[in-house]
Design a protein around this motif. Structure first.
Motif, PDB file in Angstrom:
ATOM      1  N   ASP A 171       0.805  -1.223   0.000  1.00  0.00           N
ATOM      2  CA  ASP A 171       0.000   0.000   0.000  1.00  0.00           C
ATOM      3  C   ASP A 171       0.839   1.274   0.000  1.00  0.00           C
ATOM      4  N   ASP A 172       2.116   1.162   0.325  1.00  0.00           N
ATOM      5  CA  ASP A 172       2.964   2.347   0.377  1.00  0.00           C
ATOM      6  C   ASP A 172       3.077   2.964  -1.020  1.00  0.00           C
ATOM      7  N   ALA A 173       3.004   4.290  -1.089  1.00  0.00           N
ATOM      8  CA  ALA A 173       3.026   4.990  -2.384  1.00  0.00           C
ATOM      9  C   ALA A 173       4.345   4.804  -3.134  1.00  0.00           C
ATOM     10  N   SER A 174       5.412   4.451  -2.426  1.00  0.00           N
ATOM     11  CA  SER A 174       6.716   4.313  -3.071  1.00  0.00           C
ATOM     12  C   SER A 174       6.897   2.965  -3.768  1.00  0.00           C
ATOM     13  N   VAL A 175       6.009   2.005  -3.504  1.00  0.00           N
ATOM     14  CA  VAL A 175       6.132   0.674  -4.087  1.00  0.00           C
ATOM     15  C   VAL A 175       6.084   0.765  -5.614  1.00  0.00           C
ATOM     16  N   GLY A 176       7.020   0.078  -6.281  1.00  0.00           N
ATOM     17  CA  GLY A 176       7.035   0.084  -7.736  1.00  0.00           C
ATOM     18  C   GLY A 176       8.399  -0.260  -8.302  1.00  0.00           C
ATOM     19  N   VAL A 177       8.514  -0.166  -9.608  1.00  0.00           N
ATOM     20  CA  VAL A 177       9.766  -0.414 -10.323  1.00  0.00           C
ATOM     21  C   VAL A 177      10.293   0.931 -10.827  1.00  0.00           C
ATOM     22  N   TYR A 178      11.570   1.182 -10.575  1.00  0.00           N
ATOM     23  CA  TYR A 178      12.156   2.478 -10.900  1.00  0.00           C
ATOM     24  C   TYR A 178      13.402   2.309 -11.773  1.00  0.00           C
ATOM     25  N   PHE A 179      13.577   3.252 -12.704  1.00  0.00           N
ATOM     26  CA  PHE A 179      14.821   3.385 -13.457  1.00  0.00           C
ATOM     27  C   PHE A 179      15.482   4.671 -12.968  1.00  0.00           C
ATOM     28  N   VAL A 180      16.705   4.552 -12.455  1.00  0.00           N
ATOM     29  CA  VAL A 180      17.390   5.687 -11.842  1.00  0.00           C
ATOM     30  C   VAL A 180      18.549   6.120 -12.730  1.00  0.00           C
ATOM     31  N   ASP A 181      18.502   7.371 -13.187  1.00  0.00           N
ATOM     32  CA  ASP A 181      19.567   7.909 -14.030  1.00  0.00           C
ATOM     33  C   ASP A 181      20.869   7.931 -13.226  1.00  0.00           C
ATOM     34  N   ALA A 182      21.916   7.273 -13.738  1.00  0.00           N
ATOM     35  CA  ALA A 182      23.174   7.153 -13.006  1.00  0.00           C
ATOM     36  C   ALA A 182      23.885   8.490 -12.847  1.00  0.00           C
ATOM     37  N   THR A 183      23.590   9.455 -13.715  1.00  0.00           N
ATOM     38  CA  THR A 183      24.247  10.756 -13.656  1.00  0.00           C
ATOM     39  C   THR A 183      23.479  11.744 -12.794  1.00  0.00           C
ATOM     40  N   THR A 184      22.178  11.872 -13.044  1.00  0.00           N
ATOM     41  CA  THR A 184      21.377  12.884 -12.345  1.00  0.00           C
ATOM     42  C   THR A 184      20.637  12.340 -11.128  1.00  0.00           C
ATOM     43  N   GLN A 185      20.572  10.999 -11.027  1.00  0.00           N
ATOM     44  CA  GLN A 185      19.818  10.322  -9.963  1.00  0.00           C
ATOM     45  C   GLN A 185      18.308  10.556 -10.073  1.00  0.00           C
ATOM     46  N   GLU A 186      17.856  11.072 -11.218  1.00  0.00           N
ATOM     47  CA  GLU A 186      16.418  11.232 -11.448  1.00  0.00           C
ATOM     48  C   GLU A 186      15.767   9.859 -11.534  1.00  0.00           C
ATOM     49  N   ARG A 187      14.632   9.707 -10.866  1.00  0.00           N
ATOM     50  CA  ARG A 187      13.963   8.416 -10.781  1.00  0.00           C
ATOM     51  C   ARG A 187      12.705   8.410 -11.657  1.00  0.00           C
ATOM     52  N   THR A 188      12.608   7.419 -12.534  1.00  0.00           N
ATOM     53  CA  THR A 188      11.429   7.266 -13.388  1.00  0.00           C
ATOM     54  C   THR A 188      10.704   5.999 -12.968  1.00  0.00           C
ATOM     55  N   LYS A 189       9.452   6.163 -12.526  1.00  0.00           N
ATOM     56  CA  LYS A 189       8.680   5.030 -12.033  1.00  0.00           C
ATOM     57  C   LYS A 189       7.850   4.427 -13.163  1.00  0.00           C
ATOM     58  N   VAL A 190       7.812   3.100 -13.223  1.00  0.00           N
ATOM     59  CA  VAL A 190       7.014   2.395 -14.218  1.00  0.00           C
ATOM     60  C   VAL A 190       5.536   2.500 -13.839  1.00  0.00           C
ATOM     61  N   GLU A 191       4.714   2.868 -14.796  1.00  0.00           N
ATOM     62  CA  GLU A 191       3.278   2.926 -14.541  1.00  0.00           C
ATOM     63  C   GLU A 191       2.759   1.549 -14.126  1.00  0.00           C
ATOM     64  N   GLN A 192       1.810   1.533 -13.202  1.00  0.00           N
ATOM     65  CA  GLN A 192       1.253   0.266 -12.712  1.00  0.00           C
ATOM     66  C   GLN A 192       0.708  -0.574 -13.863  1.00  0.00           C
ATOM     67  N   SER A 193       0.088   0.077 -14.843  1.00  0.00           N
ATOM     68  CA  SER A 193      -0.483  -0.648 -15.977  1.00  0.00           C
ATOM     69  C   SER A 193       0.592  -1.227 -16.892  1.00  0.00           C
ATOM     70  N   ASP A 194       1.849  -0.796 -16.727  1.00  0.00           N
ATOM     71  CA  ASP A 194       2.954  -1.302 -17.538  1.00  0.00           C
ATOM     72  C   ASP A 194       3.714  -2.432 -16.846  1.00  0.00           C
ATOM     73  N   ILE A 195       3.203  -2.909 -15.717  1.00  0.00           N
ATOM     74  CA  ILE A 195       3.748  -4.120 -15.087  1.00  0.00           C
ATOM     75  C   ILE A 195       2.988  -5.298 -15.679  1.00  0.00           C
TER      76      ILE A 195
END
Length: 244
Positions: A171-195
């Motif tokens: 239930d935690d809002a942070s749960v998910g799959v993330y791609f983290v940019d190695a340079t900027t550390q920007e985090r891109t979360k995969v949409e739930q419908s894309d799992i």
């Protein structure tokens, strides 16, 4: 008898990559961190492994790697003694007259250990630290489009994530799959419908439209196998992935 010059520490994990023996394990190196060119050159200078300054060694190394990449892009194979590299075309051509199509075919660079690196293996001592703490772990990922393992990412196509206790749930809002940019550390979360697939040992996702660059992948989940965890835990692949 070989002289032990190096030591590697490793933990054992349930082997989810083979189905023939449900009770076997796979060893995973307990890597402290990833070293870049600058850090390696500095280490060589500090321990006496180089007869030039760290900055001069770094400059020469970057020039070599840049030229090596240039030659690989022209189709040449590389053999440094420590590793070999070659350019490979993936995908099926349905007729002799079919041309290369970027939507159907892909180019990857493959690297393998060379003779000089293999010669160092007898000098390594492996210390198995026992079974790893029962937590989520990513063992490998495969880019379905290119067939690349632990290497390439194709935005908009599927990525197969294999591991242990990685089912995305909680239930935690942070749960998910993330791609983290190695340079900027920007985090891109995969949409739930894309799992696409969501199992304890395998998760399949559609890779977001990521910009070219290098990324790490994380799975945050409250899955534990019995009852949901109070706080999410993180599984991170210990290799960087590339969007060309």
């Amino acid at each position: 008898m070989a002289t032990i010059l190096h030591k590697i520490k490793a933990y054992l994990y349930d082997n989810v990559l083979t189905k023939d023996n449900p009770n076997d394990f796979t060893a995973r190196t307990a890597s402290e961190r990833s070293l870049n060119v600058q850090q390696i050159c500095q280490s060589a200078a500090n321990r006496g492994g180089a007869d030039i300054s760290a900055s001069a060694m770094e400059h020469a190394t970057e020039l070599f790697l840049k030229e090596m990449a240039y030659q690989l892009c022209d189709g040449y194979s590389i053999n440094t003694g420590y590793f070999t590299a070659n350019t490979t075309i993936r995908g099926v051509f349905d007729s002799p007259s079919e041309t290369f199509n970027k939507d159907k075919h892909s180019i990857i660079f493959q690297f393998n250990q060379g003779e000089k690196l293999r010669a160092e293996i007898p000098n390594i001592e492996v210390n198995i630290l026992g079974i790893a703490e029962s937590s989520a772990v990513i063992l490998q990922v495969m880019d379905v489009k290119s067939g690349s393992v632990n290497d390439l990412l194709t935005p908009g196509r599927n990525l197969k994530i294999v591991g242990s206790k990685i089912k995305v749930t909680g239930d935690d809002a942070s749960v998910g799959v993330y791609f983290v940019d190695a340079t900027t550390q920007e985090r891109t979360k995969v949409e739930q419908s894309d799992i696409v697939t969501n199992n304890p040992s395998e998760v399949m996702v559609v890779i977001p439209e990521l910009a070219a660059g290098t990324y790490t992948i994380e799975v945050l989940t409250q899955y534990s196998g019995s009852q949901s965890l109070k706080e999410p835990r993180t599984a991170t692949l210990d290799k960087q992935l590339t969007v060309a």
